[in-house]
Structure formats: structure tokens, C-alpha cells
Design an enzyme around this catalytic site. Sequence first.
Site, PDB file in Angstrom:
ATOM      1  CG  HIS B 125      -1.915   0.992   1.386  1.00 38.38           C
ATOM      2  ND1 HIS B 125      -1.651   2.297   1.703  1.00 38.38           N
ATOM      3  CD2 HIS B 125      -3.263   0.906   1.235  1.00 38.38           C
ATOM      4  CE1 HIS B 125      -2.798   2.971   1.745  1.00 38.38           C
ATOM      5  NE2 HIS B 125      -3.790   2.151   1.462  1.00 38.38           N
ATOM      6  CG  ASP B 201       0.347  -2.313   5.914  1.00 37.16           C
ATOM      7  OD1 ASP B 201      -0.599  -2.387   6.743  1.00 37.16           O
ATOM      8  OD2 ASP B 201       0.254  -1.712   4.829  1.00 37.16           O
ATOM      9  CD  GLN B 204      -7.028  -4.922   4.365  1.00 35.10           C
ATOM     10  OE1 GLN B 204      -7.956  -5.633   4.735  1.00 35.10           O
ATOM     11  NE2 GLN B 204      -7.218  -3.673   3.995  1.00 35.10           N
ATOM     12  CE  LYS B 227      -7.452  -0.043   6.064  1.00 34.53           C
ATOM     13  NZ  LYS B 227      -8.020   0.290   4.749  1.00 34.53           N
ATOM     14  CB  CYS B 369      -3.663   3.220  -1.607  1.00 37.64           C
ATOM     15  SG  CYS B 369      -4.852   4.518  -1.345  1.00 37.64           S
TER      16      CYS B 369
HETATM   17  C1  LIG Z   1      -2.592  -2.982   3.507  1.00 37.82           C
HETATM   18  C2  LIG Z   1      -2.958  -1.580   3.895  1.00 37.82           C
HETATM   19  N1  LIG Z   1      -2.021  -0.760   4.376  1.00 37.82           N
HETATM   20  C3  LIG Z   1      -2.290   0.488   4.759  1.00 37.82           C
HETATM   21  C4  LIG Z   1      -3.559   1.007   4.662  1.00 37.82           C
HETATM   22  C5  LIG Z   1      -3.795   2.416   5.089  1.00 37.82           C
HETATM   23  O1  LIG Z   1      -4.672   2.443   6.153  1.00 37.82           O
HETATM   24  P1  LIG Z   1      -5.163   3.863   6.694  1.00 37.82           P
HETATM   25  O2  LIG Z   1      -5.825   4.524   5.537  1.00 37.82           O
HETATM   26  O3  LIG Z   1      -6.121   3.510   7.775  1.00 37.82           O
HETATM   27  O4  LIG Z   1      -3.966   4.588   7.156  1.00 37.82           O
HETATM   28  C6  LIG Z   1      -4.564   0.202   4.139  1.00 37.82           C
HETATM   29  C7  LIG Z   1      -5.931   0.739   3.956  1.00 37.82           C
HETATM   30  O5  LIG Z   1      -6.375   0.999   2.860  1.00 37.82           O
HETATM   31  C8  LIG Z   1      -4.263  -1.115   3.757  1.00 37.82           C
HETATM   32  O6  LIG Z   1      -5.204  -1.920   3.272  1.00 37.82           O
END
Ligand SMILES: Cc1ncc(COP(=O)(O)O)c(C=O)c1O
Lengths: 154, 411
Positions: B125, B201, B204, B227, B369
Site C-alpha cells: 500500500h 503493515d 489487513q 478496518k 493505493c
Molecule cells: C494494507 C494496507 N495498508 C495500509 C492502509 C492504510 O490504512 P489507513 O488509511 O487507515 O492509514 C490500508 C488501507 O487501505 C491497507 O489496506
Amino acid sequence: MANLDDLYRDIILDHYRSPRNRGELPPPARRVEGFNPLCGDELVLYVDVRDGVLVDIKMTGHGCSISQASSSLMSAAVKGRPLDEVHATIESFKTMMGLREASLSEGRPDDDDASDLRSMKEINALAGVVKFPVRIKCATLAWNTLEQALAEPS
Amino acid sequence: MTSYDPRRVRIDTPVLERVINGHPIAYLDSASSSLPPRTVIEAVSRYYELHHANVHRGVFQTANEATEIYEGARAAAARYINAPGGADEIVFTKNTTEAFNLLANSWGVANLRAGDVVLISEMEHHANIVPWFHLRDRVGIEVRFIPVGDDFRLDLSNLESLMRGVKLVSLTGMSNVLGTINPIGDLARVAHEHGALMAVDGAQWVAHGVTDVVAADIDFLAFSGHKMLGPTGIGVFWTRTALLEAMPPFLGGGGMIADVRLDGYVPADGPARFEAGTPPIAEAAGLAAALRYLENLGPAAIVAHERALTADALARLHGEFAGRVRIIGPLDTVDRGGVISLDVEGVHPHDVAQVLDQYGVCVRPGHHCAKPLMRRFGLAATARASFGPYSLTRDTDALIDALGHALTLFS
Ligand SMILES: Cc1ncc(COP(=O)(O)O)c(C=O)c1O
């Protein structure tokens, strides 16, 4: 409730499936890129302007049905037109999208030519997009890119 | 023993009562953000109704209650991921993204020098890419990518050579586009063998897994409350006490100091050092409620349910639309979570999502993203369906039905 039929009119689906004026133009045609970062749509527009007339227009790129159909419809509407009429068409499109206040002085583009009238009518097929606010950006990408191309010094 | 029944979760979740365009909502966007159960919503409103006050240094009763609620959430988060040092290892951030910015700007700036390598992957991401690019531009680190294979999994065949010069391996536990679950434990071992640290990260991975930072032997973890049935506006950064104590502050201001004088300041100890300004107190109350709720359901039971839903959906999508709908992700459910990215022939993801909305089916179009991953597979976007603890096969039914309509409309 906004209905899908308002968005996906037959003309739009037709232009999406068989887009007009696809391809590239060699220099001295202007080449301008447009992006919609939201959905990843990309458009490369080629316009050939001579003596105040938009002689030819072509485009490559990819995007959703609305952005593809809008660019195709636009190309059909502006090709071969004098620049003042092109600008007027851009203005009436933006008014339709709710991005401009409608003004009385604007008037309709000349309707002395049956095929020009048809392409203006076809553009009206995009009117339903305003009921789907997130899609307005899809519809306007091509028009903004054209405006940018015309603003460039030749 | 847990008593997990997804139909009960559904009843607990108010948004799932909505009717969209005349159809019961089929919410298939939990990978973007999940739907909070009533207990979370009530925890937030109860906090505002009864306890609200600023935290720390309060003497009056409600300020003490607010502090207890906030610090209690820290303990709940520590328990949920089995943080060895407990609540003192939990830093509250805004979200996963801010947690990565904290990691890069604090640990990264203090420990990385020009030429040092941060190893990430093509399936990250942007939250786990862009902060490292910032550091590349500021410090001169190298950002290196583990490629993704045609099987939609990390291509680890050249891992040994990729590890040269690596100081940090920072990987997603589970891809938010492909659903792929990465072998985090194995990669942490490799990282440590090379003297590197391991960041995960967990946006998920934590939300759709059973998380144990000790068992996985990782060093840093980031995840987001929203999430995992919690509120927006709160995320977690975790690291081991020894690493946390050595990390310099990132954001400066009130709350993160022990002393401020005209000639400088002394930062606070512990997680407070990284929590400048009034923190997300109500959100912490909601997050704690979400974690309690998930613990009661049983994360392992949720994983099993989501896996069964995914297996069923993959088989049916393949069966119904073979050749017309391509699944961008593994087709089996080994090391795979409930995220299903679709490439629908002749229909742009934006149009797929638009038609599906007409039938009450919520899927997300776009690059999610993860633009490097999209480019890797020659795509600008996908339409993504993803499951949560409240998802049922009836959501898949609605998805398949609506996809059929989209294909007909654009055929
Ligand atoms: C794998 C992963 N990393 C990071 C994020 C970023 O999360 P947040 O928007 O809550 O910072 C997301 C959410 O879209 C994600 O799915």
C-alpha cells in the site's frame, strides 16, 4: 433515485464501444495529457489547429465508459469547427455539468449544419451524469484537457 | 469457546439494516473500512455522554475516567496482538499511514544512513512506500522492492541477494488488493539473520488474522482501528520496549514532553513521547470495544468463516464468469484472505461499481493505493470485493447477480 439508464444512455454505450477519432496526430499537432487520479483514467489528446480552426483531433488512453464516451462525443462535436465555436461548445458542456452558471448571452451553437446539430444533441446524452456527482470528473476529463490544449501557445 | 455466528454480527451492525436503491445492502468493502457494531458506537457515545474530558494530568473525576478509558484501550490493544511489554509498547496514531510515517521519521531517521536499504515489496500500500521515498530523498536510503510473481505472491527466489545492505524489511501481512497473506514469520527470520529488523503493515493482517507479534517475531507493527470494526481516526504503532525507548520523537507539542524550558525540552517516556496533542480519546474507547467484541467472537473463527466465504466466492465467480471476469489474486485459499479483485472484460471498474451500486452491492473501484502493484499487472484499476465478520454467502449471491447485470449492460 438516480437511474442507471440516465447514466448509460445508448449513445454513451455506443461511443464507449466504438470510440471516434482514436489515434495520434504527428507534430505540429499539439499533444496534451490529462489524468483523473481518482480512477486512473488517462487521456492523450492531439489537436491540430490551423488558422483559427480545429482541423483535426485524435486521442489515445483508457478510462471508464463515461470518460471514454465523453471524449469521443467531444471529438465528434469539435472536429472541423472554428475555435470560437469550440470554446462555446466547451462552455455549454460545462454548464450542463453544473460547473458554470448558465448565461443568457451564451446562446446555442449555430445549428445551420445538420451534422453539427446532431453532435451537439449527442453531447446532451451526457446530461444524466450530473445525477451521479462522482462521475462528473470522468465526463469532464476530456474537456479540461482540450481547454488546456487550446490554451497552449502554438 | 467462542460463540461466533456471522448472522448475529449482522444483527449487531446498524449499517447492514440499510436498503440501497431498493436492495438490502451487500457491503463488500471491508478492506477499505469495516462496519462498527452497536457496541462500538455505544462506547463512543457513552464516552461523550458520561466521561469526556482531556486525558492526563486531570484531577477531577471525569478527567480520571477519560484517562482510564484511554489507557485501558492501550492495554486492550497490547493484549490483542500479544505485545510482550504490554500497554507501554502501544502508541496510538491516526491510522496505519501515520504509524508508518512515525516509523520512517523516528526510527528511520535515527538509524538509517545513505546507502542503507529498506526492503519492501511490489504489493505494498502507498502507506508503506511513500514514507520510505521521503527518507530516500532526505537521507539517501535505497528503497528496494521484492517482486510479485505471476501467482500473485511474493517472488522470494532472489531473496538472498535482495537482502544485501538491508536494515529494515517492511512488508504487508496481507495484500489489500490480492488477498495474498505473506509468510511474515519466515521473512522475519531471514531479516534477523541478516541483522535487519522486520516491520509489518497489519492494516489487513491484524484485522483478518490472529495476531501474535511474539510468535511472528516481528519488530514493528502498524494497523488501523477502522478496518477492524473500530472507529476511524485511531491506529496503532507497536514496537518492542527496547526499540521504542531508543526512538526519538516525531511530532512535537503538548503531551509528549516531560519538561519544556526556554532553551529546549525533555521528551516524555514511553508511548506518550509519540502522542503529541490531545489524542483520539473517544476513538480509543471505540477501539477497545471493537477489540473486546472481536475477542468474544474469536479471531480464529472469523478467519475460518472469511476463508470459507472466499473459497465459495472464488469458485462461483470462476464458474459463472470464466473468461469474462479475471480474478487478480490467488485462486486458492491457502495463505489468502477475503479480498477479491476483479478485472471484468469490457467493463471499467468504475462502471462495474456503478452498476453494482444500483443493486445495493458495495465494491470499490480503483487502484486501492497500490499503484506499483496495478502497474505490475498492467491494470489501471480493479473492482474489489472484500469480506468482514458479518459477511454471508448472500452477499456473494448479490455480487454475482449484479455482475451479471453489468456484463449484460456493457455486452
Ligand atoms: C494494507 C494496507 N495498508 C495500509 C492502509 C492504510 O490504512 P489507513 O488509511 O487507515 O492509514 C490500508 C488501507 O487501505 C491497507 O489496506
